[in-house]
Enzyme design. Structure first.
Site, short mmCIF file in Angstrom:
data_model
loop_
_atom_site.label_atom_id
_atom_site.label_comp_id
_atom_site.label_asym_id
_atom_site.label_seq_id
_atom_site.Cartn_x
_atom_site.Cartn_y
_atom_site.Cartn_z
N GLU A 1 -69.89 70.05 -30.97
CA GLU A 1 -70.35 71.03 -29.97
C GLU A 1 -69.43 71.04 -28.75
O GLU A 1 -69.07 72.11 -28.25
CB GLU A 1 -71.78 70.71 -29.52
CG GLU A 1 -72.83 71.03 -30.55
CD GLU A 1 -74.23 70.63 -30.09
OE1 GLU A 1 -74.37 69.95 -29.05
OE2 GLU A 1 -75.19 70.99 -30.79
N GLU B 1 -75.74 62.71 -35.31
CA GLU B 1 -76.03 63.29 -33.99
C GLU B 1 -74.82 63.14 -33.07
O GLU B 1 -74.47 64.05 -32.32
CB GLU B 1 -77.26 62.64 -33.37
CG GLU B 1 -77.75 63.33 -32.12
CD GLU B 1 -78.25 64.73 -32.35
OE1 GLU B 1 -77.81 65.64 -31.61
OE2 GLU B 1 -79.08 64.95 -33.26
#
Length: 161
Positions: free
Chosen positions: A73, A66
């Site tokens: 991102e 994550e």
């Protein structure tokens, strides 16, 4: 950008990165809560050292992926602020890595936790109102934690962190 960081500065930066992901990524907060539930329910089992290590590694791997996903991102958003099919592939692939780690963790958890006799013991534990109310209270706190994150505003946020 060639600044030398002390070891303490390096740790400080790492903790800032983890803190950013926890504050801004709902899925990270979900992973943390699930790991806490895993730890709680593990107390009802007689896991050996290897099984405990396996649980820790599987829970940690989801959180690690994550963090990497968020890093990808942010980088992709920086270098490709407008829509790009290649940027989408990079972000989707990173999210896919998190999903694969999560699915693997669910399979490991199902294998380790599936035990009808232990389920009976857990049900007996929650048969006591005080234990049930405590668990519900902690679950409400977990729900507030999961839903209380900040919206990611990368431009302003990275400058201030």
């Amino acid at each position: 950008m060639n600044k030398h960081f002390s070891l303490i500065d390096s740790f400080r930066c790492a903790f800032k990165g983890i803190s950013f992901v926890v504050r801004h990524e709902r899925n990270m907060r979900i992973h943390i809560v699930v790991a806490l539930y895993v730890a709680f329910f593990s107390a009802f089992y007689d896991f050996d050292r290897t099984e405990i290590i396996l649980l820790v590694i599987t829970c940690a791997s989801v959180m690690i992926f994550e963090i990497i996903n968020t890093s990808i991102e942010v980088i992709v958003d920086k270098v490709s602020p407008k829509y790009s099919p290649l940027a989408k592939i990079a972000k989707d692939a990173a999210a896919g890595a998190v999903l694969l780690a999560a699915i693997t963790s669910v399979v490991v958890g199902a294998v380790l936790f599936f035990d009808i006799e232990r389920f009976r013991i857990i049900l007996m534990f929650f048969g006591e109102w005080s234990n049930l109310l405590m668990f519900i209270g902690l679950s409400v706190i977990a729900l507030v934690f999961v839903t209380s994150g900040r919206k990611r505003n990368i431009k302003g946020k990275i400058k201030n962190d």
